[in-house]
Each structure stands twice: as C-alpha cells, then as structure tokens.
Design a protein around this motif. Structure first.
Motif: not given
Length: 430
Positions: A318-324
């Motif tokens: 999930l590298e670079g995927a949003p966290i919010n």
C-alpha cells in the motif's frame, strides 16, 4: 502512679498500667476499645501503598492478616483525581485524544486507536486500507511494550532482575520507533478522527522488521529463565487462582480472562481494523493462576510479532496510498494548501474553531487492549463535543477480583498476585 490509678488503668480495656494500648481480646466491640468484634488478638491490619513500588501506582491495599495469611483485602483507589471523562465533555473530539494517552500510559497508541474508532463509528466514517494497517501496527506495538513492562516489573517483584533488563532493552527499541513516528515517546496522540496524524517516516518499516527478527530471541531467553524455573514456578503456580466461571462473573477480560480458560479475544470475536484477515493464535490458560497469566502474556508477544510481520507486508503493498478519509470537513487540509487556497483555508478555520460535529446518537467501541477490553462510549447531540464520554477501562474492572484472589494467600503472595493483574492507575482513577 498510685495504686488507685493502676487499678483504674487495668480496668480500662486496651490500656495497660502505664497508659499504653494493649492487645484487644477477641470479641471486644469497638465501643469497648476494639476495632471490630471479629478482629481478635491474632489479627493485624497492614497497609501496602499508596506510595509503594509493589503496588504499581498509587494503590493502597489494606490487609487483615492472621499471622502471614490474608483474611481480608480492601483496595483503596481515588488518589489521582484525573477526571478524564468530564474533561472530555468540554473538548472537541480531536482535542480529547491527548487525554486518552494519559489513561493507560503504557499503551498510548492503542488508546488513541480505540478512541478514534469510537468517534468514527458515531460519524459513520470508513477508513482507508493503509490507515487500518497502520493502526494494527500501533496496537500490536502497544501490546508488546505493555507486556514487556509487566514482565520486567513482575520479575523484580519476585526477585528476578535480569529479565527486567532484557524487557526494557527491547521496549526501548519500540519507543524509538514511536518517537520517530509521532515525535513523542510516551504521550503519542497518534490518531485523528478519520485517519492518522502522520504516516510512518522513512526507515520505519526496516527498523520494525529488524526488531521483529530479534525480538523472538529475547522472548526465548525469558522462556528459558522463567518457565521451568523452580523458584518462579513455586511463587506463581497455584497462587491467585480464579476459575473460568468467576472470571466471567467479575467481567474480566484480556489475559486475566484467558488465563482462566475462557476463549475470548475482541480481535477474534468482534473483529475491527481487518483483524479477521490476519493469521494469529489466541493463547488460553487452564488453571487461572499467576503462572498461566505469565504464559498467556508471553505467548501474546510472540503472536503480536506475527501480526506485525504480516502488517509490514501489507504496508509495502500500500505504499503511497492515502492514510486519511477524503473529506475536508473531517481532515485538516495540508498546511501548504491552507496557506495558498481560500477554500482550504476556510475548512481549516472551521475545523480548528468549531471542530468536527457528530450526528446525534450514541456509540460504543471496544478493542483488545494489552490489559483487556478497552471501551469508549459516546453520547452526541450534533455538536463538536460529546454530551457524555465514558471509558470502560480493563484495569478498573480487573482490579475488582483482587480481594478474592488474595484471601487465603500469604502476605508475600499479595505482591505477586497484584502484579499479575497488571493494572495502571491512570485508567482506574480516570
């Protein structure tokens, strides 16, 4: 002293000829100089705490002893006067997160996660996949550092110093990771409603992998030191026993419940954050004594290491995927946008000044914290502050069984029994 004075002194219960207190005979009522009708000459009241290292916080235990055998144990709490729940009713939801750090300050990140999940349930928010994985990592890191504190301090309580050094050496590695992630070592304030305060920094994943690779060796050394050690077994096996039925009646949770043979873990029975998709075992005891609580917590650290390794694999995918969540009404816009875009500045201003309102209703969210089920309950009225905030702290619930565990034990066993409950006073005197 005249003869008449001597006669009067001897006739007064509890006072000798010189005016000093004497031993009170069995059956003397309080009005005649006794403490209680059933507190005889062979009984003694002893205070342990509230300032005592073996009480693991400002806890006072009043023990009624017959020789060295405990006949009665009365825990006294309420020395901290924290008032977290009432303080939270005057703060916006995101402003409450620092308060959760200070309840169970040995696992602050897990407290942050539980709080955010409860508010998100109230608001009906759906988290991103990367956020879920990051929160699982936070929870399992918290479980390990909390159990390491328990392991090291309980070893000291029973006379073993070396495992304390091993435990705190490993704990320091996770504290370094927490500091790199949040900027703080103890009070992390990691989560935000709808996401996280920050993603993990560069190098974090490699450091956590390195920790997991070496941590099992330390656990193996602790296993070698304690599990078959005659002194450790003698001090813990058959001591502080509570049956499965009694554990359920006392509403125990976490290792205290599972050590008595009850197969209940919130991660398995009421999954959250996708825990049902992770491969891990729930260790269950058999006898409900101090030894089984030790074995359960030791095995839980092995299992947490397994979960962390699986979470790291998912994080890499999930590298670079949003966290919010993608909602500017909930998540603050980046500072660069807030300083250059009018709409972003308006959202920033409204969130900071007014907060994030929750729809009217109520919500409860419980997670499997290191000490047991930690639950947060909210009542909302449509504003950005809760009308009511109540905490279901595992330490407070688990402490209720301490008198039952101690009665019939020796005075020296009380130290071991109290340690085995694994309490932290921040969430008891909340």
């Amino acid at each position: 002293m005249t003869l008449r004075t001597v006669e009067m002194a001897l006739a007064t219960p509890g006072v000798d000829a010189a005016g000093y207190p004497t031993r009170v005979p069995l059956g003397v009522a309080p009005e005649n100089g006794g403490y209680r009708e059933d507190l005889g000459a062979e009984h003694m009241l002893v205070n342990i705490g509230p300032q005592h290292p073996a009480t693991h916080g400002v806890l006072r235990l009043v023990l009624e002893l017959e020789g060295e055998t405990v006949k009665r144990c009365i825990p006294h709490i309420g020395y901290l006067h924290s008032g977290f729940e009432k303080l939270g009713e005057y703060r916006q939801y995101n402003q409450i997160i620092p308060l959760t750090d200070r309840t169970d300050y040995l696992s602050p990140m897990a407290n942050n996660v539980a709080f955010a999940l409860a508010v998100e349930q109230l608001m009906g928010l759906e988290l991103t996949e990367r956020c879920k994985v990051l929160r699982v990592i936070a929870c399992e890191m918290s479980r390990i550092i909390s159990h390491l504190v328990w392991l090291g301090t309980t070893g000291i309580d029973l006379g073993a110093f070396t495992p304390f050094l091993w435990s705190f050496y490993e704990r320091e590695k996770i504290y370094n990771l927490q500091e790199a992630w949040t900027g703080a070592r103890l009070t992390t304030s990691l989560t935000r409603v709808g996401g996280m305060m920050a993603d993990v920094p560069e190098g974090f994943e490699a450091e956590l992998r390195s920790f997991c690779a070496g941590f099992r060796k330390t656990l193996d050394e602790v296993d070698t030191m304690f599990t078959r050690n005659a002194i450790w077994c003698g001090r813990t096996q058959g001591v502080g026993v509570i049956s499965a039925a009694d554990a359920i009646n006392y509403s125990l949770s976490g290792p205290m419940l599972r050590a008595s043979g009850v197969d209940y873990d919130v991660r398995k029975d009421r999954p959250y954050l996708g825990y049902e998709t992770y491969s891990f075992d729930v260790p269950i005891g058999e006898h409900g004594d101090i030894y089984d609580r030790y074995r359960v917590r030791l095995e839980e650290m092995y299992q947490s290491t397994r979960i962390l390794e699986q979470a790291l694999e998912r994080l890499a995918r999930l590298e670079g995927a949003p966290i919010n969540v993608d909602d500017p009404r909930v998540i603050l816009p980046p500072k660069s946008r807030a300083m250059s875009d009018m709409e972003a500045m308006i959202f920033h201003f409204k969130q900071v000044m007014e907060g994030v309102p929750a729809p009217p209703g109520e919500a409860y969210m419980g997670i499997e914290n290191p000490k047991g089920e930690l639950g947060y309950y909210f009542v909302a009225d449509g504003t950005a502050k809760p009308v009511r905030w109540r905490i279901r702290p595992p330490s407070f619930i688990n402490l209720a069984c301490l008198p039952k565990l101690c009665v019939g034990a020796l005075l020296s066993d009380v130290i071991a029994i109290n340690a085995s409950v694994d309490i932290v006073m921040g969430e008891i005197d909340r």
